[in-house]
Design an enzyme around this catalytic site. Structure first.
Site, mmCIF file in Angstrom:
data_model
loop_
_atom_site.group_PDB
_atom_site.id
_atom_site.type_symbol
_atom_site.label_atom_id
_atom_site.label_comp_id
_atom_site.label_asym_id
_atom_site.label_seq_id
_atom_site.Cartn_x
_atom_site.Cartn_y
_atom_site.Cartn_z
ATOM 1 N N ASP A 290 0.820 -1.210 0.000
ATOM 2 C CA ASP A 290 0.000 0.000 0.000
ATOM 3 C C ASP A 290 0.858 1.267 0.000
ATOM 4 O OD1 ASP A 290 -2.736 1.214 0.547
ATOM 5 O OD2 ASP A 290 -1.674 1.971 2.308
ATOM 6 N N GLU B 157 1.551 -0.269 -4.914
ATOM 7 C CA GLU B 157 0.566 0.746 -5.278
ATOM 8 C C GLU B 157 1.258 2.095 -5.432
ATOM 9 O OE1 GLU B 157 -3.258 3.323 -3.935
ATOM 10 O OE2 GLU B 157 -1.563 2.934 -2.625
#
Ligand code: QV4
Ligand code: CA
Length: 499
Positions: free
Chosen positions: A197, A233
């Site tokens: 993330d 990401e």
């Protein structure tokens, strides 16, 4: 240290957003394994803050309190059981890891966390990791608010707080070690890789140091020496100094331009048309195919978070969505990820969804409801299960069958009717025009009768077909007819659908 020895052949990942571990285990055994899905992306397994205002939003899972493994999806024991059952069913597990930050600076103090661990957000104390104030970037961040204020400044993007989330100092060995140990505990349990993330908000050299400490995959299920598959990401739509390419040497990177552009083409915005997709890929400004993780929508941009903008297609617009997903799965570019969503009470007000925070179907006590499977194979109770739509499932098979084959025999009418093949293994025809498509096309496939896997599929016995029948002649040509009014205006055949 980055190879993808076991996963370079990875075809389709499905994100079972907010599913419980018990339901995922069953899904691996009953559906994903038998249908050739390669892997599941799970929601963050680490302990997070419990948010009551608004009530238990999905995004509370992006605010870690510790790396203990209890969450709304289940206990550590259930996680472990799921990983081993999925591995046995031939379905890998990729864990979403939130390592850039801990909870919001304004999360308060106490034990309102999913395993009940104590934390004090204003003092930056997380004794269950443990982290304390010196493990955060406050000394490095120079903005007045302490938050990221300007995405043009690479230092604040990496060293300040993303929307007020306490920003970890990965330059420090203790932080690197704690993060790596969290990821290693998952690898040792049998996880095959990670969605990392918020990578834009971490320095590539710090990530490199963390990845370098990771164990190989567990040899109970994977060949000796296998490295984790990592996809990072990074939202790079252009226009910012931080580039996706800074991360591609470390692992795969999310390609957010893919869904934004494909959505625009299928919506036929700004005179975009399917025929343009002939060159879809690097020449459109997308990253090299072998670095890209692609998707039509994700858990953020399907509800207006993150990036991609209004062109993003989701299950709310199923006809165009299925076309987009079918194109993606048929096309050789990238490693593909499918979204599996839940429905919520969407309230659009001036283009903004007032309920974009709503968590998964849950009981009044906040615990997540199970995913019921209807007799027809669809999901009940507000679980959308796009991955169970037969058109999408059958295109996952198409991608597996076509894996490694080049794009071939492209055809288009100059507008919104296109067709292309994958060597001699598969062929897809899409009609997104307002008029009928009726054409005899070179498929590149061996002569024979094939069953269209969109309008139906081959019956279990292998000789019947519940959909359109397509006859490929000795010359490899077949006639396709698709009316503009059809619910699914596309046809796909592959080696496995030969009658
Ligand atoms: C609010 C204010 C802040 C204020 C703060 C503190 O906006 O200005 O400083 O209060 O008072 C939630 C709320 C958000 C709130 C924040 C902190 O929505 O309003 O800030 O909590 O309390 C998800 C959600 C976020 C959510 C976050 C943490 O999308 O809304 O924030 O979880 O719960 C960028 C990044 C990219 C990111 C994307 C969304 O580059 O990395 O934004 N995507 C990933 C995940 C995403 C997740 C995060 C990163 C954070 O895919 O789901 O954000 O882990 O583009
Ligand atoms: Ca950071």
């Amino acid at each position: 240290h980055y190879h993808c020895s076991t996963t370079c052949g990875t075809t389709s990942i499905v994100h079972l957003f907010e599913w419980r571990w018990r339901d995922i285990a069953e899904e691996c055994e009953n559906y994903l394994g038998p249908n050739g899905f390669d892997a599941v992306q799970i929601s963050p397994p680490s302990e997070n803050v419990v948010v009551a205002q608004p009530w238990r939003p999905w995004w509370e899972r992006y605010q870690p309190i510790s790396y203990k493994l209890c969450s709304r999806s289940g206990t550590e024991q259930e996680l472990r059981d799921m990983i081993s059952r999925c591995n046995k069913a031939g379905v890998k597990i990729y864990a979403d890891v939130v390592i850039n930050h801990m909870c919001s600076a304004s999360a308060g103090e106490g034990r309102r966390s999913t395993c009940g661990s104590y934390f004090n957000a204003s003092k930056e104390e997380f004794p269950s990791v443990p982290y304390s104030a010196s493990h955060f970037n406050d000394d490095k961040c120079t903005t007045a608010s302490g938050n990221i204020e300007n995405y043009q400044d690479i230092y604040q993007v990496r060293d300040c707080r993303l929307v007020g989330l306490l920003d970890l100092a990965h330059r420090k060995e203790h932080v690197r070690e704690r993060v790596a140990s969290y990821m290693n505990s998952l690898l040792d349990m049998g996880v095959a890789g990670f969605r990392v993330d918020a990578c834009k908000h971490m320095w590539p050299q710090d990530l490199n140091a963390i990845y370098g400490q990771l164990h190989n995959l567990n040899t109970e299920w994977f060949p000796e020496g296998s490295r984790p598959f990592i996809y990072q990401e990074v939202i790079d739509l252009g226009g910012e100094p931080i580039k996706a390419s800074e991360y591609s040497g470390l692992g795969h990177v999310t390609e957010f331009k893919y869904g934004a552009k494909l959505g625009s083409v299928i919506r036929r915005w700004n005179r975009d048309k399917l025929a343009d997709l002939k060159t879809f890929g690097e020449s459109w400004g997308l990253m090299p195919s072998n670095q890209a993780l692609v998707f039509v929508d994700n858990h953020d941009n399907q509800r207006g978070h993150g990036a991609g903008g209004t062109s993003i297609l989701t299950f709310w617009e199923p006809r165009m969505y299925k076309m987009a997903v079918a194109f993606m799965l048929a096309h050789p570019y990238g490693v593909t990820r499918l979204m599996s969503s839940y429905r919520w009470d969407r309230r659009l007000l001036d283009g903004k969804d007032q309920n974009d925070w709503m968590g998964p179907p849950s009981y009044p006590d906040g615990s997540t409801k199970p995913v019921p499977i209807n007799p027809d194979g669809s999901c009940g109770g507000d679980w959308v299960c796009e991955h169970r739509w037969h058109q999408i499932r059958n295109m996952v098979t198409f991608r597996n069958v076509a894996h490694g084959q080049p794009l071939s025999n492209w055809w288009d009418n100059g507008e919104n009717q296109i067709a292309f093949g994958r060597g001699d293994r598969g062929f897809i025809v899409i009609n997104n025009d307002d008029c009928t498509l009726d054409a005899s096309l070179q498929t590149g496939m061996p002569a024979g009768c094939y069953c269209d896997v969109i309008s139906g599929q081959r019956t279990a016995a292998g000789t019947g077909c519940t959909g359109k029948r397509i006859t490929v002649g000795e010359d490899g040509r077949a006639r396709f007819s698709i009316k503009a009014s059809e619910e699914d205006p596309f046809v796909a055949i592959h080696s496995g659908s030969k009658l």
